[in-house]
Write a protein that holds these residues in place. Structure first.
Motif: not given
Lengths: 225, 222
Positions: A45-48, A50, A52-53, A55, B76-77, B121-124
């Motif tokens: 949930m918090d860290r999925q 997927k 992210r730019p 990283k 967005w980033v 922030v959380p990924d969601y």
């Protein structure tokens, strides 16, 4: 009564110990924050899993998520309206290269339609990206001159630069020159042209004389109250 | 016949109730103070691989945030700058400084610099920098006075209630778009006058720029 006091004292001791160990909110810590609702209880949930730019990402050989596009990649984005029609970023066009299509001759004139909005944009971008070295006035007295570590910064009011074709300035801004770095990667082409338009206005402000004013402005200037 | 229970037991229910109330109050207070991002996120100040000082670059030298975070108003980033951006100046300024060895290596060999992310922030949660920055929400609203920090630390909780505070009342936080990266900017040096101008102009900006007070779940969670 004795019991009450001892209970209160024990309570105060525990409270003090908790505050002493955890500190007050806002305390500085170099330790990563403890995730209360962490992946341990709600995995994914918090860290999925997927991308992210920017990283770390083990899948690619260089270990980062943001990869450079392979050679020959065509940028997909809406075209930009220039004086010679809509131009796309993959085209061999003066808008993208600063050179006459199919040659290495620099174009003389900015391909963007000259508007107040373009000049305002140019001023904003000039102040962000150029002013640190060249100064807000373009006279080469930026902050890098003040701290004394960058002695050779071009004065943009030099005759050499005033007589330079717009395309050549574009080329220098895009790819850098001498000790100046390339600004193509961080400033998009339309912003670079806006900066050049503003630079021309800056140069004009330095070159102009009172003869350039029209009759009513001259009258205002010569008016003695 | 002696009493089965000694006399002090008459006080027992009262004492138990009192202890339970105190203990319950203490636990509630503890949770309210400690189980919130205001405690466990604010103040996070990791050691970075390069001792980069925002106080020097953004504060003293007056570089605009967007010189380095050049995509913040387009994407967005808010990007971490590539090493080549650093080298625009540091090919001459402090060019042999050992503190910049990692940056020079990154610029020559294309190796990533292992910066430690602070604000997360959380990924969601789908936060978009450009839409905020281009509508007059300053960097300082979420990141604090970064231009006064030698080493960046998290200044605001970035919790959901933190986001909602502003989303419910954008007029209280909005400012002229050209002052977005001017972190110390105020309407007026007099706080009372500044608050008044914020109220008048904030409402105007929200109306003129069609700023929506988005509070639906799908505004941030998709």
């Amino acid at each position: 009564m004795r019991y009450a006091i001892s209970i209160l004292l024990i309570g105060a001791f525990i409270g003090g110990a908790v505050v002493g160990m955890l500190g007050l909110p806002g305390r500085i810590s170099s330790q990563p924050p403890v995730e209360i609702y962490s992946d341990r209880y709600f995995p994914g949930m918090d860290r999925q899993p997927k991308l992210r730019p920017q990283k770390p990402f083990e899948f690619f050989a260089n270990g980062v998520s943001s990869q450079l596009p392979p050679p020959g990649t065509v940028a997909r984005s809406p075209g930009v309206a220039t004086l010679s029609g809509v131009v796309h970023r993959f085209e061999d066009n003066p808008f993208n290269t600063g050179m006459v299509t199919g040659s290495t001759n620099f174009i003389d004139v900015n391909p963007m339609p000259m508007t107040q909005a373009l000049l305002e944009r140019g001023r904003q971008r000039f102040d962000i990206y150029c002013a640190p070295c060249h100064g807000r006035l373009g006279d080469g007295n930026g902050i890098t001159k003040a701290i004394g570590d960058m002695p050779a910064v071009a004065n943009l009011h030099d005759a050499r630069i005033i007589s330079m074709p717009d395309g050549e300035i574009f080329n220098t801004v895009t790819h850098g020159k001498g000790l100046m770095g390339a600004y193509g990667p961080i400033v998009p082409a339309e912003d670079r042209w806006a900066v050049i338009a503003y630079l021309r206005a800056l140069q004009l402000s330095d070159l102009g004389t009172t003869n350039d004013l029209d009759a009513s402005q001259q009258a205002l200037l010569n008016h003695t109250p | 016949m002696s009493a089965i229970f000694p006399k002090w037991t008459n006080w027992l229910p009262l004492v138990l109730a009192l202890v339970a109330a105190l203990a319950g109050g203490a636990v509630t207070a503890g949770v309210a103070v400690y189980v919130t991002p205001k405690y466990y996120r604010v103040g996070y100040q990791p050691v970075q691989p390069v001792p980069f000082s925002h106080k020097v670059h953004a504060g003293q030298l007056g570089l605009d945030c967007r010189y380095c975070h050049s995509n913040v108003d387009k994407s967005w980033v808010a990007n971490i700058p590539s090493a080549s951006t650093c080298m625009n100046c540091h090919n001459q300024v402090l060019k042999d400084d050992p503190r910049l060895a990692i940056v020079r290596e990154s610029a020559t060999n294309n190796t990533p610099i292992p910066w430690v992310q602070i604000h997360i922030v959380p990924d969601y949660v789908y936060f978009n920098h450009s839409v905020h920055v281009n509508r007059g929400i300053s960097c300082v609203e979420c990141h604090g006075r970064v231009d006064q920090m030698d080493t960046v630390r998290q200044a605001k909780s970035l919790s959901m209630s933190f986001c909602l505070d502003c989303h419910r009342d954008p007029a209280a936080h909005i400012r002229p778009v050209d002052k977005v990266t001017d972190l110390g900017w105020q309407w007026d040096s007099d706080p009372a006058k500044a608050a008044k101008m914020q109220e008048i102009n904030g409402t105007k900006f929200v109306h003129d720029w069609k700023v929506e007070s988005l509070q639906s779940c799908s505004a941030c969670h998709r």
